[in-house]
Structure formats: structure tokens, C-alpha cells
Motif scaffolding. Sequence first.
Motif, PDB file in Angstrom:
ATOM      1  N   GLY A 151       0.816  -1.200   0.000  1.00 29.49           N
ATOM      2  CA  GLY A 151       0.000   0.000   0.000  1.00 29.49           C
ATOM      3  C   GLY A 151       0.853   1.255   0.000  1.00 29.49           C
ATOM      4  O   GLY A 151       1.982   1.244   0.495  1.00 29.49           O
ATOM      5  N   PHE A 152       0.298   2.322  -0.567  1.00 24.48           N
ATOM      6  CA  PHE A 152       0.957   3.627  -0.479  1.00 24.48           C
ATOM      7  C   PHE A 152       0.595   4.270   0.848  1.00 24.48           C
ATOM      8  O   PHE A 152       1.448   4.479   1.716  1.00 24.48           O
ATOM      9  CB  PHE A 152       0.536   4.517  -1.655  1.00 24.48           C
ATOM     10  N   VAL A 174      -2.626   1.087  -2.866  1.00 20.19           N
ATOM     11  CA  VAL A 174      -3.808   1.913  -2.606  1.00 20.19           C
ATOM     12  C   VAL A 174      -3.427   3.236  -1.942  1.00 20.19           C
ATOM     13  O   VAL A 174      -2.563   3.292  -1.071  1.00 20.19           O
ATOM     14  CB  VAL A 174      -4.832   1.153  -1.743  1.00 20.19           C
ATOM     15  N   ALA A 175      -4.055   4.314  -2.400  1.00 19.96           N
ATOM     16  CA  ALA A 175      -3.943   5.635  -1.782  1.00 19.96           C
ATOM     17  C   ALA A 175      -5.365   6.081  -1.488  1.00 19.96           C
ATOM     18  O   ALA A 175      -6.131   6.375  -2.409  1.00 19.96           O
ATOM     19  CB  ALA A 175      -3.250   6.616  -2.716  1.00 19.96           C
ATOM     20  N   ALA A 176      -5.737   6.105  -0.218  1.00 16.23           N
ATOM     21  CA  ALA A 176      -7.128   6.359   0.159  1.00 16.23           C
ATOM     22  C   ALA A 176      -7.215   7.521   1.138  1.00 16.23           C
ATOM     23  O   ALA A 176      -6.314   7.733   1.956  1.00 16.23           O
ATOM     24  CB  ALA A 176      -7.745   5.107   0.790  1.00 16.23           C
ATOM     25  N   GLY A 177      -8.312   8.274   1.057  1.00 15.92           N
ATOM     26  CA  GLY A 177      -8.535   9.358   2.005  1.00 15.92           C
ATOM     27  C   GLY A 177      -7.402  10.366   1.971  1.00 15.92           C
ATOM     28  O   GLY A 177      -7.024  10.868   0.922  1.00 15.92           O
ATOM     29  N   SER A 182      -4.048   2.402  -6.895  1.00 14.09           N
ATOM     30  CA  SER A 182      -5.410   2.919  -7.031  1.00 14.09           C
ATOM     31  C   SER A 182      -5.574   4.076  -6.062  1.00 14.09           C
ATOM     32  O   SER A 182      -4.821   4.212  -5.095  1.00 14.09           O
ATOM     33  CB  SER A 182      -6.446   1.827  -6.734  1.00 14.09           C
ATOM     34  N   LEU A 183      -6.559   4.914  -6.356  1.00 15.92           N
ATOM     35  CA  LEU A 183      -6.825   6.088  -5.531  1.00 15.92           C
ATOM     36  C   LEU A 183      -8.315   6.168  -5.249  1.00 15.92           C
ATOM     37  O   LEU A 183      -9.138   5.972  -6.157  1.00 15.92           O
ATOM     38  CB  LEU A 183      -6.337   7.345  -6.253  1.00 15.92           C
ATOM     39  N   ILE A 184      -8.652   6.445  -3.992  1.00 20.01           N
ATOM     40  CA  ILE A 184     -10.058   6.565  -3.629  1.00 20.01           C
ATOM     41  C   ILE A 184     -10.243   7.663  -2.591  1.00 20.01           C
ATOM     42  O   ILE A 184      -9.582   7.670  -1.550  1.00 20.01           O
ATOM     43  CB  ILE A 184     -10.637   5.216  -3.125  1.00 20.01           C
ATOM     44  N   ARG A 225     -13.339   4.228  -6.745  1.00 18.67           N
ATOM     45  CA  ARG A 225     -11.922   3.862  -6.831  1.00 18.67           C
ATOM     46  C   ARG A 225     -11.421   4.087  -8.254  1.00 18.67           C
ATOM     47  O   ARG A 225     -12.068   3.690  -9.220  1.00 18.67           O
ATOM     48  CB  ARG A 225     -11.720   2.403  -6.427  1.00 18.67           C
ATOM     49  N   VAL A 226     -10.280   4.724  -8.375  1.00 18.35           N
ATOM     50  CA  VAL A 226      -9.660   4.973  -9.677  1.00 18.35           C
ATOM     51  C   VAL A 226      -8.443   4.076  -9.813  1.00 18.35           C
ATOM     52  O   VAL A 226      -7.521   4.134  -8.990  1.00 18.35           O
ATOM     53  CB  VAL A 226      -9.232   6.454  -9.808  1.00 18.35           C
TER      54      VAL A 226
END
Length: 260
Positions: free
Chosen positions: A60-61, A106-109, A128-130, A166-167
Motif C-alpha cells: 500500500g501507499f 492503494v492511496a485512500a482518504g 489505485s486512488l479513492i 476507486r480509480v
Amino acid sequence: MSEPVILAETRAGVRTLTLNRPDRLNAANDALLLALTEELRAAEADSAVRVVVITGAGRGFCAGQDLGDVSGRAMTFTEHLEHTYNPLIRTIRGLGKPVITAVNGVAAGAGASLALSGDIRLWAESASLIEVFSNIALVPDSGSTWFLPRMVGYSRAFELMALAERVNARDGLRLGLCEHIYPDETFRQDVQTYAERLAARPAHALKLTKQALAAAMSSTLDEALDREAELQQLAGDHWEHEEGVTAFKQKRAPEFVREG
């Protein structure tokens, strides 16, 4: 002895700062955010560092805020942002050196905000980015409301935030959320190779370019023209310009890195 929350390594003028909470997908707690800000400031002061890369350990990122870290805290939401995230984002954007966010998962929030904050954004194929804030009835923060609409437009940004869509990496490239995508298996070396290319460029000129772009984002054309004229004089008076012109006349590659 516990592992540091930020791993720092310098190679060929590139300082790589790795978020190091892989068991939590590098979800951010206060220790990580404050340590990352301090490492960025140290990179700013280190003349051997010409480019900074921010990436994540493991798969994860950054999964955003570690909600367990804020439960029961005395700070308000506003106080927490002003103490941690806001200084971090301001430091990244104000750094006098290029900052690459290398999104390895994943990069979230708030992790999405961090991913978007780089001067250059490089993604792995599995990235991915969300903008997940609306899932817990919160407002996007840490710069997302500034970064995202400037990249994708107001309506698309609102949709991504409102629906928490999610992108993936391919869509991220199409939307302009990243500049390049690299295979997972070669991602870290590909990022290093790209960063070394950037590190070989004229550091002083790039610092001034960052300043010009940052100011132009909220200025009129006349203001931008005036600022360009001022900054161009600073660039023209620097040794890098003389080296660039000399190299052009001698038909050789310029050498913008000086030892010592």
C-alpha cells in the motif's frame, strides 16, 4: 527496538522517504505524519539531495488516517489537521526541490491527498486512488479539494468524492492523476531511474519553476508575466545558466551537478 515509521535512503541525489507501517497499509498516525514532515525539511536543507521521492512499504501507499490513532483524542478535527496534515502538505508544495509521489498501491482518504500532492506522480500498475471520506460522512481534506478539481475538473472531482469511486492506474493516467505507470515488479527501480533523470536537471532553475507555477495557480496573467520576468533574472544570474549556454555552444550535455 521498533521500526522507524519513515525509512530514508539517499542514492544519486535522490532521497527516498518510505512510509513504513506496511501492516496497516501505511495508514497515517501522528508519528508518521510528523516524522515525514521533518524528513522533508531535512531533505530541503541537505545540498546532496536534489529530488525527493515519497512512497510506501509493502503493498500500500497510504490507506489514509489511522482511525484508531484518533479515537478518544482531545484534539478537534480542525486542530488535528492544523497539527499534522496541513503542515505536511504545505512542506511538500513549498519544498525547493522536486517531489515525486510514487504510488505503489492503494492511496485512500488523506493518503489520496498525499499521492496527489507531488510535483510528479508515478503509479505502479496495481496502484489505485479513492477519496473515501464520504463513506464516513467527512469532507475531503489535506488538499484534495484543491488538487483534484484542478486535475479532473469540478464535476468529475465531486463525483469521485461523493461516490467514493476507486480509480485504477489506467484511469488515473487517463484523468491526469499521474504522469506515468510502471510494472509492479520493476516499479521501485523505474521510479529511481526517473528521479535520477530529474536530479540531473538544473536544481536552481527547477526551484524557481516550482515557485512560478505555484504562484500562477492563483494569479492573473499580468501577475504571472511580472513574476516570470523577476524569476528569469534570478535564473539568468545563476551559474547553471552559464553552464547550459556553454554546453549548447560546445555541443555537449550540460553538467548541472557540482560536487561539494
